[in-house]
Enzyme design. Structure first.
Site, PDB file in Angstrom:
ATOM      1  N   ASP A  94       0.830  -1.203   0.000  1.00  0.00           N
ATOM      2  CA  ASP A  94       0.000   0.000   0.000  1.00  0.00           C
ATOM      3  C   ASP A  94       0.869   1.259   0.000  1.00  0.00           C
ATOM      4  O   ASP A  94       1.187   1.783   1.044  1.00  0.00           O
ATOM      5  CB  ASP A  94      -0.922  -0.013   1.226  1.00  0.00           C
ATOM      6  CG  ASP A  94      -1.936   1.107   1.228  1.00  0.00           C
ATOM      7  OD1 ASP A  94      -2.207   1.686   0.168  1.00  0.00           O
ATOM      8  OD2 ASP A  94      -2.453   1.409   2.319  1.00  0.00           O
ATOM      9  N   GLU A 126      -2.432  10.284  -0.801  1.00  0.00           N
ATOM     10  CA  GLU A 126      -3.720   9.574  -0.743  1.00  0.00           C
ATOM     11  C   GLU A 126      -4.076   9.212   0.690  1.00  0.00           C
ATOM     12  O   GLU A 126      -5.246   9.271   1.081  1.00  0.00           O
ATOM     13  CB  GLU A 126      -3.644   8.305  -1.604  1.00  0.00           C
ATOM     14  CG  GLU A 126      -4.980   7.560  -1.727  1.00  0.00           C
ATOM     15  CD  GLU A 126      -5.232   6.539  -0.643  1.00  0.00           C
ATOM     16  OE1 GLU A 126      -6.383   6.068  -0.533  1.00  0.00           O
ATOM     17  OE2 GLU A 126      -4.286   6.192   0.115  1.00  0.00           O
ATOM     18  N   GLU A 127      -3.081   8.827   1.486  1.00  0.00           N
ATOM     19  CA  GLU A 127      -3.355   8.265   2.799  1.00  0.00           C
ATOM     20  C   GLU A 127      -4.005   9.241   3.781  1.00  0.00           C
ATOM     21  O   GLU A 127      -4.876   8.854   4.546  1.00  0.00           O
ATOM     22  CB  GLU A 127      -2.062   7.708   3.430  1.00  0.00           C
ATOM     23  CG  GLU A 127      -1.486   6.501   2.701  1.00  0.00           C
ATOM     24  CD  GLU A 127      -2.353   5.254   2.811  1.00  0.00           C
ATOM     25  OE1 GLU A 127      -3.465   5.331   3.368  1.00  0.00           O
ATOM     26  OE2 GLU A 127      -1.914   4.198   2.319  1.00  0.00           O
ATOM     27  N   ASP A 184      -4.585   0.073  -6.211  1.00  0.00           N
ATOM     28  CA  ASP A 184      -4.385   0.421  -4.801  1.00  0.00           C
ATOM     29  C   ASP A 184      -5.026  -0.635  -3.905  1.00  0.00           C
ATOM     30  O   ASP A 184      -5.695  -0.309  -2.932  1.00  0.00           O
ATOM     31  CB  ASP A 184      -4.972   1.811  -4.513  1.00  0.00           C
ATOM     32  CG  ASP A 184      -4.640   2.300  -3.107  1.00  0.00           C
ATOM     33  OD1 ASP A 184      -3.722   1.731  -2.475  1.00  0.00           O
ATOM     34  OD2 ASP A 184      -5.301   3.243  -2.632  1.00  0.00           O
ATOM     35  N   HIS A 213      -1.540  -0.802   6.372  1.00  0.00           N
ATOM     36  CA  HIS A 213      -1.241   0.262   7.350  1.00  0.00           C
ATOM     37  C   HIS A 213      -0.497  -0.235   8.589  1.00  0.00           C
ATOM     38  O   HIS A 213      -0.560   0.394   9.644  1.00  0.00           O
ATOM     39  CB  HIS A 213      -2.519   0.975   7.804  1.00  0.00           C
ATOM     40  CG  HIS A 213      -3.243   1.692   6.715  1.00  0.00           C
ATOM     41  ND1 HIS A 213      -4.462   2.312   6.918  1.00  0.00           N
ATOM     42  CD2 HIS A 213      -2.934   1.905   5.417  1.00  0.00           C
ATOM     43  CE1 HIS A 213      -4.873   2.873   5.787  1.00  0.00           C
ATOM     44  NE2 HIS A 213      -3.947   2.634   4.863  1.00  0.00           N
TER      45      HIS A 213
END
Length: 463
Positions: free
Chosen positions: A297, A331-332, A359, A429
């Site tokens: 990711d 993006e996060e 993604d 994550h």
């Protein structure tokens, strides 16, 4: 001399044979070439190795995020594309600080450490940390049931798990991620002093999973610290609370929110030979969280998207339309890169007809989702048999992707690569989102699948 004559005869026969093939047969041969090139001479895995092991986690606004910008720009330039450039974008700069620390205390002097990590955007605890009794809830809607009388002065423990009975793990994620994003803002309204959120993870392990959170319109002086707790420790804490309702948790978070800084989207283009003003884009997000190295990711999506343009050049395909790779920043924790790209495209009057995003990790590709109307979807379904030899079976109408979402205008088709999702949230994550857990062959199959779809969209356009 005899060899040259035989070679010339072979080429003549091949050209004659090609001339007799149908479009479907020709497309099948081109797609076979794409898969062969990716699997036998691919660069995606090498690029990911560098991003992951030489640069590492690429949190927006960080030095490593800028190093990733510089590296990917240089690699795109080496491919001999028609254009490569950086698109400036202001991004948030949140800093985690020293590693978080937490323990559970069931009685005076009886403690056990638990694994937590600050959620992205969380404020820090007071200098000495935060210690309070814990109240367990199953989601944001549960807060009203307990009310201020039972919540004030406590740490709220959001313990709604991802649903294991849902085959689509992204659906399971979507069903409980609201407690991570908005839990702190909602708990603060009832006087909570902090929140712990069960990690968005389907398996039981010791890895806490971070992710973006927000405070909405909560005044700065009313914002409370928020952390994710590993699923193993969430199970332990929940069981303990059933026995010792006065259980306390201590948590220490050292994060800070700084001023926005300048960063960049990285863009490369092969200019179309017939319709240069029609744009097809493929992309992933260059930023990642800082716990691991962001291999799944979204390092995987970044290198797969870069590989699309390389593969098209390697097989000698000359696109009719302009094809861009866009490596989005932020993006996060903000989606600033995706919003900026769409804003500039609109300002410049660019006609984007198709956008494909990767993604969802570097796992075995299963198909594509298409964000479009049913009439346009039929064109993609007609291409499905070309992908079935590669076990790409799933073509669905669904969400395209977060970074390409701002391009939605009622005409463009948005699409997403859909790999097998069963293992994705084991790493999402968390500190174990690292290069060693990406399979080279699976990554390359994904890159080939994306390239094949882009080839078909470019060759035939969209009806």
């Amino acid at each position: 001399m005899k060899y040259i004559a035989l070679l010339a005869l072979s080429l003549f026969i091949n050209q004659a044979t090609y001339a007799q093939l149908s479009n479907t047969e020709l497309d099948s041969l081109e797609i076979r070439k794409i898969y062969d090139m990716s699997l036998l001479n691919g660069k995606s895995y090498k690029w990911l190795d560098h991003l992951s092991n030489e640069i590492g986690g690429r949190l927006s606004g960080s030095v490593d995020a800028q190093r990733a910008v510089d590296y990917t720009k240089k690699e795109l330039e080496s491919l001999g594309l028609d254009k490569v450039w950086l698109q400036p974008v202001m991004v948030p700069k949140w800093v985690r600080g020293a590693k978080e620390f937490s323990y559970v205390e069931s009685a005076p002097g009886s403690t056990r450490n638990i694994n937590i990590t600050a959620l992205g955007g969380s404020v820090s605890t007071p200098e000495g940390g935060t210690k309070a009794q814990v109240i367990e809830v199953q989601g944001i809607e549960d807060l009203a049931h307990y009310g201020e009388a039972q919540i004030k002065g406590k740490i709220v423990f959001f313990n709604r798990p991802m649903r294991a009975d849902l085959i689509n793990t992204f659906e399971a994620y979507g069903g409980c991620v609201d407690q991570r994003y908005a839990g702190a803002a909602e708990a603060a309204k009832y006087g909570a002093v902090g929140v712990l959120v069960r990690s968005m993870n389907l398996r039981l392990d010791d890895f806490p999973h971070t992710g973006s959170m927000g405070y909405g319109d909560t005044p700065v002086n009313k914002r409370i610290p928020a952390a994710a707790v590993s699923t193993n420790d969430a199970e332990y804490l929940s069981g303990l609370l059933k026995i010792v309702k006065t259980t306390e948790v201590y948590m220490k978070i050292n994060s800070s929110q700084l001023e926005d800084v300048k960063s960049y989207n990285v863009i490369g283009e092969i200019t179309g030979s017939e319709f240069p003003n029609e744009y097809i884009i493929v992309g992933g997000h260059l930023d990642s969280w800082d716990l691991g190295d962001g291999a799944h990711d979204d390092g995987a999506g970044v290198v797969q998207s870069m590989e699309v343009l390389r593969l098209l050049k390697e097989i000698g395909y000359k696109p009719k339309r302009s094809i861009r790779v866009v490596l989005f920043m932020n993006e996060e924790n903000g989606l600033r890169g995706g919003n900026e790209y769409a804003a500039v495209a609109k300002k410049n009057g660019e006609n984007h007809i198709f956008a494909l995003e990767s993604d969802s990790g570097g796992f075995t590709p299963r198909g594509f989702s298409f964000q479009t109307e049913k009439s346009k979807f039929q064109q993609f379904l007609a291409w499905k048999p070309l992908f079935e030899p590669y076990l790409i079976h799933s073509f669905t109408i669904d969400h395209g992707g977060a970074d390409i979402g701002p391009l939605e205008n009622g005409n463009i088709v948005l699409a997403g690569l859909r790999p097998d999702s069963q293992r994705y949230f084991d790493y999402h994550h968390a500190s174990n989102d690292t290069f060693e857990f990406v399979n080279k062959r699976e990554l390359e199959l994904g890159a080939a699948s994306m390239t094949s779809l882009i080839y078909l969209v470019d060759k035939y356009g969209l009806e």
